[in-house]
Design a protein around this motif. Structure first.
Motif, short mmCIF file in Angstrom:
data_model
loop_
_atom_site.label_atom_id
_atom_site.label_comp_id
_atom_site.label_asym_id
_atom_site.label_seq_id
_atom_site.Cartn_x
_atom_site.Cartn_y
_atom_site.Cartn_z
N PHE A 45 23.67 -4.84 18.33
CA PHE A 45 24.32 -3.61 17.88
C PHE A 45 24.08 -2.43 18.81
O PHE A 45 25.00 -1.73 19.20
CB PHE A 45 23.84 -3.28 16.46
N GLY A 46 22.82 -2.19 19.20
CA GLY A 46 22.52 -1.08 20.11
C GLY A 46 22.98 0.25 19.57
O GLY A 46 22.60 0.67 18.49
N ALA A 47 23.85 0.91 20.33
CA ALA A 47 24.41 2.19 19.89
C ALA A 47 25.73 2.02 19.15
O ALA A 47 26.39 3.00 18.80
CB ALA A 47 24.62 3.11 21.09
N GLY A 48 26.14 0.78 18.95
CA GLY A 48 27.32 0.52 18.12
C GLY A 48 28.65 0.59 18.83
O GLY A 48 29.69 0.67 18.16
N GLY A 49 28.67 0.52 20.15
CA GLY A 49 29.94 0.65 20.88
C GLY A 49 30.95 -0.43 20.54
O GLY A 49 32.12 -0.14 20.23
N TYR A 50 30.53 -1.69 20.58
CA TYR A 50 31.43 -2.78 20.23
C TYR A 50 31.80 -2.73 18.75
O TYR A 50 32.95 -2.93 18.36
CB TYR A 50 30.80 -4.14 20.54
N THR A 51 30.80 -2.47 17.91
CA THR A 51 31.04 -2.44 16.47
C THR A 51 32.09 -1.41 16.10
O THR A 51 32.99 -1.69 15.28
CB THR A 51 29.72 -2.15 15.73
N ARG A 52 32.04 -0.23 16.69
CA ARG A 52 33.03 0.80 16.39
C ARG A 52 34.44 0.33 16.73
O ARG A 52 35.39 0.56 15.99
CB ARG A 52 32.70 2.09 17.15
N ALA A 53 34.59 -0.31 17.89
CA ALA A 53 35.90 -0.78 18.30
C ALA A 53 36.41 -1.88 17.38
O ALA A 53 37.60 -1.94 17.05
CB ALA A 53 35.85 -1.29 19.74
N LEU A 54 35.53 -2.76 16.93
CA LEU A 54 35.92 -3.84 16.03
C LEU A 54 36.31 -3.29 14.66
O LEU A 54 37.28 -3.75 14.04
CB LEU A 54 34.77 -4.84 15.90
N LEU A 55 35.56 -2.31 14.17
CA LEU A 55 35.92 -1.66 12.91
C LEU A 55 37.27 -0.96 13.02
O LEU A 55 38.09 -1.00 12.10
CB LEU A 55 34.84 -0.66 12.51
N ALA A 56 37.51 -0.30 14.15
CA ALA A 56 38.76 0.41 14.36
C ALA A 56 39.95 -0.54 14.35
O ALA A 56 41.07 -0.15 14.01
CB ALA A 56 38.72 1.18 15.68
N PRO A 68 14.31 -1.57 15.22
CA PRO A 68 14.52 -0.81 13.98
C PRO A 68 15.08 0.58 14.20
O PRO A 68 15.77 1.11 13.33
CB PRO A 68 13.11 -0.75 13.37
N THR A 69 14.85 1.18 15.37
CA THR A 69 15.40 2.51 15.62
C THR A 69 16.92 2.44 15.77
O THR A 69 17.64 3.37 15.37
CB THR A 69 14.78 3.14 16.88
N ALA A 70 17.44 1.35 16.33
CA ALA A 70 18.89 1.19 16.45
C ALA A 70 19.53 1.04 15.08
O ALA A 70 20.60 1.60 14.79
CB ALA A 70 19.21 -0.02 17.33
N ILE A 71 18.88 0.26 14.21
CA ILE A 71 19.40 0.09 12.86
C ILE A 71 19.39 1.41 12.10
O ILE A 71 20.37 1.77 11.43
CB ILE A 71 18.59 -0.98 12.10
N ALA A 72 18.31 2.15 12.21
CA ALA A 72 18.21 3.44 11.52
C ALA A 72 19.29 4.40 12.01
O ALA A 72 19.92 5.11 11.22
CB ALA A 72 16.83 4.05 11.72
N ALA A 73 19.54 4.40 13.33
CA ALA A 73 20.55 5.30 13.89
C ALA A 73 21.96 4.91 13.47
O ALA A 73 22.87 5.75 13.47
CB ALA A 73 20.45 5.31 15.41
N GLY A 74 22.17 3.65 13.07
CA GLY A 74 23.50 3.19 12.69
C GLY A 74 23.82 3.33 11.22
O GLY A 74 24.94 3.00 10.79
N ARG A 75 22.88 3.81 10.43
CA ARG A 75 23.12 3.87 8.98
C ARG A 75 24.29 4.79 8.62
O ARG A 75 25.03 4.51 7.66
CB ARG A 75 21.85 4.32 8.25
N ALA A 76 24.47 5.87 9.36
CA ALA A 76 25.60 6.76 9.06
C ALA A 76 26.92 6.05 9.31
O ALA A 76 27.88 6.21 8.53
CB ALA A 76 25.51 8.03 9.91
#
Length: 344
Positions: A45-56, A68-76
């Motif tokens: 997941f990292g910073a969510g770059g791929y995930t954002r595009a897939l959701l879009a 765990p810091t990456a997961i916490a940052a992605g909660r929003a």
């Protein structure tokens, strides 16, 4: 307007993280072919770059990260996704069981961006980079032995093998001798301290990479068992994907890419070689088809925009109906380095 240009909403939580540019994003999205109703695992997941595009593009995403810091940052982002994103703290080697636990026994796609993230490199306190002074840590999951434990605790021969195999460093023996000699005075605790010792052994030549690059790479791979994790993740994706599902892997150095290349070569073979004197060897049916026979590389424009993309290689496989097979990590070229003195 492409799928990656289509916003989910105006929610600022869905905006891309400016600190991280996802590598080969367009190529990844094209290879996966996300669509409404599809379920895709983003194993890094990292910073969510791929995930954002897939959701879009309308897909449902299970996003995994051992940090765990990456997961916490992605909660929003998860909260703003209207139920189409599930964030999971865990290792991508377990992506099949993690996806199943999230309610998805089979998925339509898996993407892996292998290696350390830009954000981890840029955070001095994580200890991944020789560009910033920080604790000699390098743990993605923030538990287990650190890089300092390896540097201070391994025998000289173990250090030489580790740096030589995982870092492809020709001067591994000289570097390990310098490390052992210096740690007799005091243990290594900081990144710049180790980098300075390596730099005395491996001189910088012109515009070549920093002398400590390969040593730091080797320690990071060993601390996080990255190559074993990659091999296990490839096997997990094979078990999880539906027929026609796509596995897309972006790798950044030769050790990673070789493992991915060998995996797809083995899993896509339709017949074994023979000769006119000997019958062809019977082999199991292929579990993947290869849409692209060769790896894809980033274009010049992307490399100019994001220099970290320059060494990236993207490989893709499409799942067949054949049953998944056991994995042989040694056949894939995963080197074995003993860290038994640390209990690893």
């Amino acid at each position: 307007m492409s799928a990656t240009d289509t916003p989910l909403s105006s929610d600022p939580a869905l905006a891309a993280d400016p600190r991280h540019l996802p590598v080969m994003l367009d190529e990844v999205v094209e290879a996966l072919g996300p669509r409404p109703g599809a379920v895709i695992v983003d194993g890094t997941f990292g910073a969510g770059g791929y995930t954002r595009a897939l959701l879009a593009a309308g897909a449902t995403v299970v996003a995994i990260d051992r940090d765990p810091t990456a997961i916490a940052a992605g909660r929003a982002l998860e909260a703003a996704s209207e139920g189409r994103l599930t964030l999971v703290h865990g290792r991508f080697a377990d992506l099949d069981t993690l996806a199943q636990a999230a309610g998805h026994p089979h998925v339509d796609g898996v993407v892996l961006d292998v290696g350390v993230s830009s954000m981890q490199l840029d955070e001095a306190e994580r200890g991944f980079s020789f560009r910033f002074d920080g604790p000699l840590d390098m743990r993605m999951g923030q538990h287990g032995p650190t890089a300092a434990d390896l540097v201070n605790g391994l025998e000289g021969k173990q250090l030489t093998r580790l740096i030589g195999l995982y870092g492809d460093e020709r001067r591994a023996s000289a570097i390990s001798r310098a490390i052992v000699a210096r740690r007799e005075e005091r243990p290594f605790e900081r990144t710049l301290d180790l980098a300075a010792v390596v730099e005395k052994v491996v001189r910088r030549a012109g515009d070549a990479i920093h002398p400590a690059t390969r040593t730091f790479q080797a320690l990071r791979i060993a601390v996080n068992r990255e190559l074993d994790e990659l091999a296990d993740a490839l096997a997990a994706a094979e078990r999880l994907l539906v027929e026609g599902g796509r596995l897309v892997v972006v790798a950044f150095h030769s050790l990673e890419d070789r493992i991915v290349k060998r995996f797809f070569a083995d899993r896509s073979r339709e017949r074994a070689g023979g000769s006119r004197h000997l019958p062809e060897e019977a082999i199991e049916p292929p579990t993947f088809r290869l849409p692209y026979r060769a790896a894809l590389s980033p274009g010049d424009a992307e490399v100019a925009r994001n220099p970290r993309a320059r060494s990236a290689h993207l490989r893709t496989g499409e799942r067949t109906a054949a049953p998944a097979r056991p994995i042989d990590v040694h056949a894939l070229g995963v080197p074995s380095v003993s860290i038994s003195s640390l209990g690893g």
